[in-house]
Design an enzyme around this catalytic site. Structure first.
Site, mmCIF file in Angstrom:
data_model
loop_
_atom_site.group_PDB
_atom_site.id
_atom_site.type_symbol
_atom_site.label_atom_id
_atom_site.label_comp_id
_atom_site.label_asym_id
_atom_site.label_seq_id
_atom_site.Cartn_x
_atom_site.Cartn_y
_atom_site.Cartn_z
ATOM 1 N N ASN A 251 4.982 8.392 3.029
ATOM 2 C CA ASN A 251 4.929 8.052 1.610
ATOM 3 C C ASN A 251 4.181 9.125 0.825
ATOM 4 O O ASN A 251 4.574 9.504 -0.259
ATOM 5 C CB ASN A 251 4.241 6.696 1.437
ATOM 6 C CG ASN A 251 5.027 5.597 2.107
ATOM 7 O OD1 ASN A 251 6.134 5.291 1.675
ATOM 8 N ND2 ASN A 251 4.491 5.046 3.174
ATOM 9 N N LYS B 155 0.835 -1.216 0.000
ATOM 10 C CA LYS B 155 0.000 0.000 0.000
ATOM 11 C C LYS B 155 0.862 1.256 0.000
ATOM 12 O O LYS B 155 0.438 2.312 -0.449
ATOM 13 C CB LYS B 155 -0.950 -0.014 1.193
ATOM 14 C CG LYS B 155 -0.252 -0.238 2.534
ATOM 15 C CD LYS B 155 -0.273 0.933 3.463
ATOM 16 C CE LYS B 155 0.774 0.762 4.546
ATOM 17 N NZ LYS B 155 0.679 1.649 5.656
#
Lengths: 553, 352
Positions: B264, B199
């Site tokens: 991220n 993810k």
């Protein structure tokens, strides 16, 4: 080997355990609802009736079985629960007795003495009568090479109980293992052999005396299967060394096993746990994987036909194959002896029931070689705890570890190399065809140019050589020498000789400077011995890989 | 079984190895549930700070940690004879900690890791590393949409514990569950580990999308197509496709893509602002897992021949300097496939 009294004890222990399990259904927790004894009995009656309705009505055993079940059926509706328990006990006891077989100590002692030479005779294609006439017989030990991790087996045998788990490609396997075990100075192993083997005209009479117990694969009653598993487990707990073919049946495709039957395999952890709980003096169970690699396989034609017919959903029981025909034995063995072929039995690392390696003293080692006490795997706060789901997981680890040993201890013969190379060339030449069409398209009129085949073999040997150095596979002497010298002529000659010897048609034949594939199915069969290694970028054609184990675990 | 969960003893029966923000959070949650817990920190000063002042000023500044936490820098003391271990160390340091653990652990111990990541070069998952380096077998993984900061603030959340061993789930859950935390179980260890790792790649793309102001429709497109790619790779590696519809799959993906403070996300945003990867990492002050994960995913999907345009796009932006706008253009122009990938339909049918 267990004495007659011990076998009787095993039978009664097995019966007791099954009855206990069936009467305490909370442990099973299957469909959420406890099943009554009557339901269990009715299930057996249903399965057995189903089986008997298809059996030969004139067969003595069929008649006896029918009478037995008719009696149970008559009594069942009228009796109390206590009486039902007794009925169930009769059924299980009968199953267990049948599994144990008619074991005769006189026969067994005789077998223990003459067994090994008898095995040798069987394997060398001589009738026992000629053996008794003291004819000189070919020496089996020159044709069966026993290698690998064999140094510690004797010591392990003294410290615990062995479960030898070989690959399975032929019905000769149990005889070959019997021979190897004797040659190694180990006591005989007991193992479950299909009923068809007991009825085999060649070896049937010897089966019990070779230590076999009976497995009737036509009996699909779950109660029978439970009894069978309990029999293996209890015999292990009695210290009887066992032989399990963990693949469950002979490899139909010719590939080594890439998945195992966890039911029987799981007996090793349950026997170990029971031994600990009962405080037995030598509780350890050592699982010893080994591979049996034949340059030619007696039943190759039948097996590959079966695989192609069902693509893996094997018939499971093949009654009439090469194994039951003397002339095929003789041809096969004549081939082995005249060409001086070697059957390789390679033993892998001995393992505990959790899949850890054990050292020469029988101590388990962690993946980095540190000694550990495996008892802890079964303990909660220092107490041994029964937990079937947990133990099934351990058995899955054991399975994976055995499969790794199978893969790395697999021995490559010249026949495998030639078959793989030819098949690869054919496959690459017709990339548009699926497997069945490809096999159908290959006929003797097609041929491969010798230099092309040789180039392919050189490249294949190069990869095999690298993998051998990395301990990922093993080579027979001829293949090893060819790889070392990058010299393929001798290997090709040896393979062609083997292929031209035993099978009805030569699998591959040389005509001038070309090789003709005369039997595409057998070519595929022998090629499959190297399936799943990713050699020469070839796809995996038969070995089941992926998450299958997880789903069925 | 009650012995595993009661807290009337003072000897901790559970240890958390790793005192980063997530490890400290897990120890705090366990401590707040009334269980004495040992927290191991590699750094002595950090261990002393947690032990003496109940603070982790580096990773969770301002939070007062549970009194039930005892911290130590002595790994052996934290591991020996403790029935349940939580392993919460960074993925690229995981093996070296496991090498040390190998000397200390015994077969009866249970272990759950909460590290999202795959080892570079070997592509090994964390449970595989545990199995390679130690005698531990009864192991599992904890993963889900769990932002540490929200958890320590006592906000409600759900998480997933996956193990093939029911007792691992049972014992670990008993320590973690509380009125604020729902702990779901799963037997698909592979899927739960991969969901938490992959993810992060999609989160980088989400960061770019936010920075480029592509709108909510685009983000939804990104998340669902991203999930499809995660599931395809996951299934090829042995995961159950249904796992990705759970908390450790879509659940974790949603929170990571939605939260602009995730590392991220910030890397993606920085790249879309035109910074280089080095500059983006520089501006962040730490490495984002997705940067490594997209390299691994790129190599794996190439090797396994799995179509993953989105993950490949992120890889090329992050590691090959592709302009995010050009990457977006390619993605939008590429051939359109089925909404639900046939390989997933097959895998789901097989599992049923």
């Amino acid at each position: 080997m267990l004495s007659v009294e011990q076998v009787a004890q095993v039978v009664s222990e097995v019966t007791g355990r099954i009855i206990e399990r069936v009467s305490a259904p909370t442990l099973g927790l299957q469909a959420g609802r406890a099943r009554s004894l009557a339901e269990t009995i009715n299930e057996t009656l249903w399965w057995e009736q189903d089986r008997l309705s298809k059996a030969d009505p004139t067969d003595e055993e069929t008649i006896a079985d029918k009478q037995f079940y008719a009696d149970i059926r008559r009594q069942l509706p009228r009796v109390s629960e206590a009486e039902q328990r007794r009925l169930l006990e009769r059924i299980v006891h009968r199953y267990a007795n049948e599994i144990a077989g008619r074991f005769s100590p006189t026969f067994y002692n005789l077998a223990a003495r003459v067994g090994p030479p008898m095995l040798s005779a069987l394997l060398t294609g001589l009738s026992p009568r000629r053996l008794l006439e003291r004819e000189t017989i070919p020496r089996l030990e020159q044709h069966v090479i026993i290698e690998g991790e064999i140094a510690n087996l004797g010591r392990l045998r003294e410290r615990g109980t062995l479960v030898v788990t070989p690959t399975h490609s032929s019905n000769l396997d149990s005889l070959v293992i019997g021979f190897a075990v004797h040659a190694l100075g180990l006591p005989p192993l007991t193992y479950g052999a299909g009923l068809n083997l007991f009825r085999n005209p060649i070896v049937g009479k010897f089966m019990h005396n070779l230590g076999a117990y009976t497995v009737d694969r036509r009996k699909r009653d779950p109660l029978y299967k439970q009894t069978l598993k309990a029999y293996a487990s209890v015999s292990l707990e009695f210290g009887q060394d066992n032989l399990f073919f963990p693949g469950g049946t002979r490899s139909r495709s010719g590939a080594i096993e890439r998945t195992l039957k966890k039911g029987l395999l799981g007996c090793s952890v349950s026997a170990y746990r029971n031994n600990l709980i009962r405080g037995r003096a030598k509780p350890d169970i050592y699982v010893v994987p080994c591979t049996i690699s034949y340059p030619l396989v007696l039943e190759a034609s039948t097996l590959i036909e079966d695989w192609l017919a069902e693509a893996g959903k094997s018939r499971y029981i093949i009654v009439d194959d090469e194994f039951s025909r003397w002339e095929r034995w003789l041809d096969f063995l004549r081939g082995i002896f005249s060409l001086d072929l070697k059957i390789h039995i390679r033993f892998g690392h001995a393992l505990d029931p959790f899949g850890n390696e054990v050292d020469g003293d029988g101590a388990s080692r962690d993946p980095r070689g540190r000694p550990i006490d495996p008892r802890g795997y079964l303990e909660v706060d220092g107490e041994l705890v029964e937990d079937p789901i947990r133990d099934a997981e351990y058995t899955r680890s054991l399975e994976q570890r055995i499969l790794r040993e199978f893969s790395t201890e697999n021995v490559v013969h010249p026949t495998h190399v030639l078959a793989f190379a030819c098949f690869e060339l054919l496959r690459r030449g017709r990339p548009e065809l699926d497997l069945y069409r490809l096999l159908g398209s290959v006929g003797p009129e097609q041929s491969l140019a010798m230099p092309e085949v040789e180039r392919e073999i050189v490249a294949l040997l190069d990869e095999l050589d690298q993998r051998t150095r990395a301990d990922q596979i093993r080579l027979s002497t001829v293949v090893g020498e060819a790889a070392a010298r990058a010299e393929v002529a001798e290997l090709v000659r040896a393979a062609l000789r083997s292929f031209g010897t035993y099978h009805a048609k030569a699998v591959v034949e040389r005509r001038g400077v070309r090789l003709h594939v005369c039997d595409a199915k057998l070519l595929f069969y022998y090629r499959n011995h190297l399936d799943g290694y990713g050699l020469r970028g070839a796809p995996t054609l038969v070995s089941s890989i992926g998450s299958g184990g997880a789903r069925h675990g | 079984m009650a012995d595993d969960t009661t807290s009337d003893e003072t000897t901790p029966r559970v240890s958390v190895l790793g005192a980063g923000n997530w490890g400290t959070t897990i120890a705090h949650l366990i401590g707040s549930n009334g269980f004495p817990v040992t927290l191991w920190a590699r750094n002595r000063e950090l261990a002393a700070e947690i032990d003496e002042r109940h603070q982790n000023s580096r990773y969770l500044p301002g939070l007062s940690l549970s009194d039930n936490i005892r911290a130590t820098a002595d790994l052996a003391a934290a591991v020996r004879d403790v029935p349940l271990l939580f392993l919460v160390v960074p993925s690229q340091a995981f093996r070296s900690v496991c090498e040390q653990l190998g000397e200390l652990v015994r077969p009866s111990q249970l272990a759950v890791h909460a590290t999202k990541g795959i080892e570079l070069v070997t592509y090994k998952r964390m449970t595989q590393i545990v199995l390679e380096e130690t005698c531990l077998r009864q192991i599992g993984v904890l993963s889900g949409p769990n932002i540490a900061r929200e958890m320590v603030e006592g906000k409600p959340a759900g998480t997933v514990l996956a193990s093939r061993f029911p007792r691992v789930i049972e014992v670990a859950r008993a320590h973690l569950k509380s009125p604020q935390l729902r702990v779901y179980s799963n037997t698909d260890v592979v899927g739960v580990e991969l969901g938490g790792t992959l993810k992060n790649i999609i989160a980088i793309a989400a960061g770019m999308a936010t920075q480029m102001d592509l709108g909510e429709n685009a983000k939804s497109l990104l998340i669902t197509r991203g999930l499809s790619e995660i599931a395809r790779l996951g299934v090829a590696l042995g995961a159950d496709p249904m796992t990705f519809s759970g908390l450790a799959g879509i659940g974790d993906l949603m929170v990571t893509c939605a939260s602009p403070i995730s590392r991220n996300h910030r890397v993606g945003a920085a790249l879309a602002r035109g910074l280089s990867l080095a500059e983006a990492i520089e501006s962040l002050g730490m490495v984002a897992e997705g940067v490594k994960a997209c390299k691994i995913a790129y190599e794996l999907t190439t090797q396994l021949k799995i179509r993953s345009p989105l993950m490949h796009g992120v890889y090329r932006v992050v590691h090959e300097g592709l302009d995010p706008r050009a990457g977006l253009g390619e993605l939008m122009a590429a051939a359109v496939q089925d909404d639900i990938d046939p390989t997933l339909v097959r895998a789901a049918a097989k599992g049923a």
